[in-house]
Motif scaffolding. Structure first.
Motif, PDB file in Angstrom:
ATOM      1  N   LEU A 283      -7.740  -4.608  -9.409  1.00  0.00           N
ATOM      2  CA  LEU A 283      -9.197  -4.541  -9.500  1.00  0.00           C
ATOM      3  C   LEU A 283      -9.853  -5.224  -8.298  1.00  0.00           C
ATOM      4  O   LEU A 283     -10.865  -4.749  -7.775  1.00  0.00           O
ATOM      5  N   ALA A 284      -9.273  -6.338  -7.854  1.00  0.00           N
ATOM      6  CA  ALA A 284      -9.821  -7.045  -6.696  1.00  0.00           C
ATOM      7  C   ALA A 284      -9.705  -6.209  -5.421  1.00  0.00           C
ATOM      8  O   ALA A 284     -10.524  -6.355  -4.507  1.00  0.00           O
ATOM      9  N   LYS A 285      -8.711  -5.322  -5.362  1.00  0.00           N
ATOM     10  CA  LYS A 285      -8.499  -4.460  -4.189  1.00  0.00           C
ATOM     11  C   LYS A 285      -9.085  -3.071  -4.382  1.00  0.00           C
ATOM     12  O   LYS A 285      -8.873  -2.184  -3.558  1.00  0.00           O
ATOM     13  N   ASP A 286      -9.833  -2.857  -5.480  1.00  0.00           N
ATOM     14  CA  ASP A 286     -10.447  -1.548  -5.784  1.00  0.00           C
ATOM     15  C   ASP A 286      -9.398  -0.448  -5.929  1.00  0.00           C
ATOM     16  O   ASP A 286      -9.615   0.698  -5.509  1.00  0.00           O
ATOM     17  N   LEU A 287      -8.281  -0.777  -6.543  1.00  0.00           N
ATOM     18  CA  LEU A 287      -7.247   0.229  -6.780  1.00  0.00           C
ATOM     19  C   LEU A 287      -7.544   0.987  -8.066  1.00  0.00           C
ATOM     20  O   LEU A 287      -8.207   0.473  -8.968  1.00  0.00           O
ATOM     21  N   THR A 288      -7.034   2.189  -8.140  1.00  0.00           N
ATOM     22  CA  THR A 288      -7.143   2.990  -9.357  1.00  0.00           C
ATOM     23  C   THR A 288      -5.801   3.133 -10.062  1.00  0.00           C
ATOM     24  O   THR A 288      -5.743   3.317 -11.276  1.00  0.00           O
ATOM     25  N   GLN A 289      -4.722   3.051  -9.289  1.00  0.00           N
ATOM     26  CA  GLN A 289      -3.386   3.208  -9.854  1.00  0.00           C
ATOM     27  C   GLN A 289      -2.370   2.394  -9.052  1.00  0.00           C
ATOM     28  O   GLN A 289      -2.583   2.080  -7.877  1.00  0.00           O
TER      29      GLN A 289
ATOM     30  N   PRO B 235       0.826  -1.215   0.000  1.00  0.00           N
ATOM     31  CA  PRO B 235       0.000   0.000   0.000  1.00  0.00           C
ATOM     32  C   PRO B 235       0.860   1.264   0.000  1.00  0.00           C
ATOM     33  O   PRO B 235       1.951   1.285   0.576  1.00  0.00           O
ATOM     34  N   SER B 236       0.375   2.304  -0.622  1.00  0.00           N
ATOM     35  CA  SER B 236       1.108   3.579  -0.640  1.00  0.00           C
ATOM     36  C   SER B 236       0.976   4.323   0.681  1.00  0.00           C
ATOM     37  O   SER B 236       1.653   5.316   0.904  1.00  0.00           O
ATOM     38  N   THR B 237       0.104   3.842   1.562  1.00  0.00           N
ATOM     39  CA  THR B 237      -0.107   4.509   2.850  1.00  0.00           C
ATOM     40  C   THR B 237       1.026   4.237   3.830  1.00  0.00           C
ATOM     41  O   THR B 237       1.126   4.906   4.857  1.00  0.00           O
ATOM     42  N   GLY B 238       1.886   3.263   3.538  1.00  0.00           N
ATOM     43  CA  GLY B 238       3.032   2.981   4.386  1.00  0.00           C
ATOM     44  C   GLY B 238       4.280   3.665   3.851  1.00  0.00           C
ATOM     45  O   GLY B 238       4.216   4.501   2.941  1.00  0.00           O
ATOM     46  N   PRO B 239       5.449   3.322   4.423  1.00  0.00           N
ATOM     47  CA  PRO B 239       6.710   3.884   3.926  1.00  0.00           C
ATOM     48  C   PRO B 239       6.879   3.578   2.434  1.00  0.00           C
ATOM     49  O   PRO B 239       6.578   2.476   1.975  1.00  0.00           O
ATOM     50  N   THR B 240       7.340   4.555   1.678  1.00  0.00           N
ATOM     51  CA  THR B 240       7.462   4.425   0.230  1.00  0.00           C
ATOM     52  C   THR B 240       8.836   4.911  -0.208  1.00  0.00           C
ATOM     53  O   THR B 240       9.220   6.045   0.105  1.00  0.00           O
ATOM     54  N   ARG B 241       9.575   4.075  -0.923  1.00  0.00           N
ATOM     55  CA  ARG B 241      10.925   4.464  -1.336  1.00  0.00           C
ATOM     56  C   ARG B 241      10.896   5.639  -2.296  1.00  0.00           C
ATOM     57  O   ARG B 241      11.821   6.444  -2.317  1.00  0.00           O
TER      58      ARG B 241
ATOM     59  N   LEU C 245       3.745  12.730  -3.557  1.00  0.00           N
ATOM     60  CA  LEU C 245       3.187  11.418  -3.865  1.00  0.00           C
ATOM     61  C   LEU C 245       1.937  11.163  -3.038  1.00  0.00           C
ATOM     62  O   LEU C 245       1.961  11.306  -1.815  1.00  0.00           O
ATOM     63  N   PRO C 246       0.815  10.805  -3.667  1.00  0.00           N
ATOM     64  CA  PRO C 246      -0.402  10.506  -2.916  1.00  0.00           C
ATOM     65  C   PRO C 246      -0.193   9.321  -1.975  1.00  0.00           C
ATOM     66  O   PRO C 246       0.592   8.414  -2.253  1.00  0.00           O
ATOM     67  N   SER C 247      -0.902   9.353  -0.858  1.00  0.00           N
ATOM     68  CA  SER C 247      -0.872   8.253   0.102  1.00  0.00           C
ATOM     69  C   SER C 247      -2.318   7.908   0.423  1.00  0.00           C
ATOM     70  O   SER C 247      -2.890   8.373   1.408  1.00  0.00           O
ATOM     71  N   THR C 248      -2.931   7.083  -0.438  1.00  0.00           N
ATOM     72  CA  THR C 248      -4.349   6.765  -0.317  1.00  0.00           C
ATOM     73  C   THR C 248      -4.561   5.268  -0.504  1.00  0.00           C
ATOM     74  O   THR C 248      -3.763   4.591  -1.153  1.00  0.00           O
ATOM     75  N   PRO C 249      -5.653   4.722   0.036  1.00  0.00           N
ATOM     76  CA  PRO C 249      -5.891   3.273  -0.051  1.00  0.00           C
ATOM     77  C   PRO C 249      -6.073   2.755  -1.476  1.00  0.00           C
ATOM     78  O   PRO C 249      -5.891   1.559  -1.714  1.00  0.00           O
ATOM     79  N   ASP C 250      -6.452   3.632  -2.411  1.00  0.00           N
ATOM     80  CA  ASP C 250      -6.702   3.153  -3.775  1.00  0.00           C
ATOM     81  C   ASP C 250      -5.457   3.188  -4.666  1.00  0.00           C
ATOM     82  O   ASP C 250      -5.530   2.924  -5.853  1.00  0.00           O
ATOM     83  N   ILE C 251      -4.309   3.511  -4.070  1.00  0.00           N
ATOM     84  CA  ILE C 251      -3.049   3.495  -4.805  1.00  0.00           C
ATOM     85  C   ILE C 251      -2.065   2.610  -4.055  1.00  0.00           C
ATOM     86  O   ILE C 251      -1.803   2.826  -2.872  1.00  0.00           O
ATOM     87  N   TRP C 252      -1.553   1.593  -4.721  1.00  0.00           N
ATOM     88  CA  TRP C 252      -0.502   0.752  -4.157  1.00  0.00           C
ATOM     89  C   TRP C 252       0.787   0.998  -4.918  1.00  0.00           C
ATOM     90  O   TRP C 252       0.781   1.629  -5.981  1.00  0.00           O
TER      91      TRP C 252
END
Length: 210
Positions: free
Chosen positions: A135-141, A72-78, A92-99
């Motif tokens: 798609l199974a996780k409802d991600l957009t990007q 998930p992008s909501t955690g630490p991101t390199r 950088l966005p930090s939202t549940p719909d972006i991994w």
């Protein structure tokens, strides 16, 4: 066949994970000569300790031929925490719909079947697996850091990277950060070029862990 391994199944699939780290060593250290952390002919870094999801691609010989790591992008991101230069002036966005995805790797024999635009069929299969997971996780990007070679492959596969900023030198290569669209339209486009009918085959036990 695709195999999805989530943290609660690490122990059960320790052999598959070891094989994956060996594949990453062959691709990133031996073939691409990246500056990566290695030990005992396996490659791993700090993000492997953050309980990612691993998507593995098995060949007809049952060996693992491809892999990608997803978090998930909501955690630490390199991208944000280690390579901010790749973001330019952007946040950088930090939202549940972006991994975030890293360590996309493929290692297959020269005799492997090819699909549209001369790319290996397994390339499309792993791309499709990533999109189906999204798609199974409802991600957009999906946000990723990659090199210029992989960016060209994505463009050739008609899953182009939407750059966040201009590429920057990174060790012996040039790195670029960007977004990959997750949508039914993107999946259909990849599937048409893959020329394989039917959905990705998920391991039933792993499907329940998504």
């Amino acid at each position: 066949m695709m195999q999805l391994i989530t943290p609660e199944f690490y122990g059960e699939f320790a052999g598959e994970l070891k094989e994956m780290h060996g594949l990453r060593y062959r691709v990133f250290k031996e073939k691409l000569d990246w500056e990566v952390d290695t030990k005992d002919q396996m490659e791993a870094d700090a993000l492997d300790g953050q309980m990612p999801v691993y998507l593995l691609l098995r060949g007809f010989d049952w060996r693992i031929r491809g892999c990608v790591r997803l978090l998930p992008s909501t955690g630490p991101t390199r991208v944000r925490d280690t390579f901010p230069v790749l973001l330019g002036a952007h946040i950088l966005p930090s939202t549940p719909d972006i991994w975030k995805s890293r360590r996309f790797a493929l290692d297959f024999p020269a005799s492997a079947p090819t699909a549209a635009r001369g790319l290996a069929q397994v390339t499309y299969e792993l791309f499709a697996g990533m999109i189906e997971f999204g798609l199974a996780k409802d991600l957009t990007q999906v946000v990723t850091i990659t090199d210029m070679r992989m960016e060209r492959i994505l463009r050739c596969a008609t899953w182009p990277l939407s750059r966040i900023a201009l590429p920057q030198p990174s060790g012996k290569t040039r790195a670029v950060a960007g977004f990959l669209e997750i949508s039914d339209t993107t999946l259909r486009r990849i599937r048409r070029r893959e020329r394989v009918s039917g959905p990705v085959l998920w391991q039933p036990v792993l499907e329940r862990s998504v």
